[in-house]
Design an enzyme around this catalytic site. Structure first.
Site, PDB file in Angstrom:
ATOM      1  CG  PHE A 112      16.896  29.746  37.713  1.00 32.59           C
ATOM      2  CD1 PHE A 112      15.544  29.453  37.731  1.00 32.59           C
ATOM      3  CD2 PHE A 112      17.451  30.203  36.528  1.00 32.59           C
ATOM      4  CE1 PHE A 112      14.773  29.613  36.598  1.00 32.59           C
ATOM      5  CE2 PHE A 112      16.678  30.366  35.385  1.00 32.59           C
ATOM      6  CZ  PHE A 112      15.336  30.067  35.421  1.00 32.59           C
ATOM      7  CE  LYS A 113      11.661  32.829  36.633  1.00 33.68           C
ATOM      8  NZ  LYS A 113      11.517  31.484  37.227  1.00 33.68           N
ATOM      9  CG  ASP A 114      17.923  35.842  43.064  1.00 29.84           C
ATOM     10  OD1 ASP A 114      17.121  36.777  42.866  1.00 29.84           O
ATOM     11  OD2 ASP A 114      17.884  35.113  44.076  1.00 29.84           O
TER      12      ASP A 114
END
Ligand code: PLP
Length: 469
Positions: A112-114
């Site tokens: 999810f850091k993208d």
């Protein structure tokens, strides 16, 4: 919209100033001076928007020092089906009536850091070009953050990345993801040591203020407000995907470590999004669960920080947590400073009052913790009951979510990574390899671009010096 520190300094800053910075000068974190309120008519209008348009609407409430057309173009460039796999960007995967995953992990690095880092890459390039400046990002990673930063910054004008990782300690897949990047502006440095050695080097280099200034060193850590703001958008998107009208409420369960992801949910709720519960799910590193159960916040030392099979949640302190406490304590910066600076330095812990603890319920927060055994059992049960394979972090979320479901209120569990990233534990749980997206088949065989180095800050400085001109 202006921003101020959580520790009482009343100096107001603008978005593009704090974009390229870390902590506020008094050691606090930046928050907007107030949360813009979203009424029913606005929710109705936003319900029909495509994700990049929704992102623009939300971001523009917080960013007034980038012209609207530019901001709209940045959102459109960032949130594309090419990069995130679907036009919904964060689609729901229904599991059972009232229970769904929200997929945040279909970006380039499968975590999810993208979602935030891709926006940060675009914002950095835009702002640096506008100022005619360059920035050299120095970071340490044990996996997820470093690769998300590299995929966001690759090929961006004015930005270089120097990313330290512990030699031989990341999974072959993670190494391949990072080291196969051939972009000129991405520098992988494999340090002969452990993750803490990498972090110590980053600290040593950053504490050399003359070197830092001369070489324009910056960071992209999780306390960056722009990262948090990007994450607010998918809470709105998830709400619209799960409901038909604005009378309905939903709950979110969030696999948590540094409290960045779920803090974005808090911001969405403060803006008026009808969120019933924000469920904070931890692994064995239960700093946050302990706080929400007892009112005691006690960061751990490294000896007390467990290495688990959901490694991206293996934290000793929750670096974004101060933002929520600031709101909980009525935005009293002096009190926040007394807790996060004075009490933590003196006692290594603090405890909020009974009245303050009682106020937590008004913010929707509840919590729970999960263990390795829970993770394995949840991965098995989810495959058997729903035919879906979840990663270890999402499994922690699903496990804790079960305890907090309510009739008539959909529970959305945020899927924070794809199982392909954590194959060893999937094999342990299911006896089979997780599926891997087609474009990542065989990446372990690609040529690698990485510099091996002893754990020595001076050598890292020399390397940066030789590569920034
Ligand atoms: C970073 C990360 C988390 C924890 O998110 P926070 O914002 O630090 O709470 C959870 N799952 C995965 C896969 C991550 O990469």
């Amino acid at each position: 919209m202006n921003y101020l520190s959580t520790r009482g300094d009343k100096t107001e800053r603008r978005f593009c100033d704090i974009l390229l910075e870390g902590l506020a000068p008094d050691g606090g974190l930046y928050l907007p001076v107030r949360y813009p309120q979203v009424d029913a008519a606005t929710l109705t209008r936003w319900r029909g928007l495509a994700y990049p348009e929704l992102a623009f609407e939300i971001l523009s409430l917080y960013i007034d020092d980038i012209p609207a057309e530019d901001l709209r173009a940045i959102c459109a460039r960032t949130y594309t089906a090419e990069v995130f796999g679907t036009p919904e960007i964060t689609p729901l995967k229904p599991l059972a009536p009232g229970l769904a995953l929200q997929a945040l992990s279909n970006g380039p690095t499968l975590a999810f850091k993208d979602m935030a880092m891709q926006l940060l890459g675009q914002l950095f390039e835009y702002e640096l070009q506008r100022r005619g400046e360059t920035l050299n990002i120095l970071g340490a990673t044990s996996g997820d953050t470093g690769s998300a930063a590299e995929y966001a910054m690759r090929g961006k004008a004015g930005v270089r990345v120097f990313m330290l990782s512990p030699h031989g300690r990341m999974s072959p897949f993670q190494q391949a993801q990072m080291f196969s990047l051939q972009d000129e502006n991405i520098h992988n440095i494999a340090v002969e040591g452990v993750f803490d050695d990498c972090q110590d080097i980053v600290k040593a280099v950053s504490n050399d203020l003359a070197f830092k200034r001369e070489h324009k060193i910056g960071t992209v850590n999780s306390i960056n407000w722009a990262r948090l703001l990007a994450q607010v958008v998918y809470y709105f998107a998830g709400y619209f995907y799960a409901t038909k009208s604005n009378e309905e409420r939903v709950s979110f369960c969030v696999p948590s470590g540094n409290f960045g992801n779920v803090c974005a949910g808090h911001v969405a709720r403060m803006m008026g999004l009808p969120i019933e519960r924000l469920v904070v799910a931890t692994n064995e590193n239960d700093v946050l669960d302990e706080f929400f159960r007892t009112g005691v916040y006690r960061p751990r030392g490294s000896a007390e920080t467990h290495e688990t099979s959901s490694p991206s949640m293996d934290i000793s302190k929750a670096s974004n947590f101060e933002r929520f406490v600031f709101d909980l304590l009525g935005r009293d910066g002096a009190r926040v400073k007394a807790l996060f600076k004075d009490a933590l330095e003196r006692d290594g812990r603090f405890e909020i009052s009974a009245a303050e603890k009682a106020a937590i319920a008004g913010y929707g927060f509840v919590s729970g913790a999960s263990s390795h055994a829970d993770r394995l059992a949840t991965i098995r049960a989810t495959q058997q009951q729903y035919g879906v394979i979840v990663d270890t972090h999402t499994a922690d979320g699903l496990k804790v979510a079960q305890d907090w479901r309510q009739d008539g209120i959909p529970m959305l569990v945020l899927e924070t990574a794809l199982p392909a990233k954590f194959a060893a534990t999937i094999v342990e749980a299911l006896g089979e390899e997780p599926p891997r997206p087609a474009h990542l088949q065989g990446i372990e065989a690609l040529p690698k671009r990485v510099q091996l180095m002893p754990a020595d800050a001076q050598q890292v400085k020399d390397y940066i010096h030789a590569h920034v001109r």
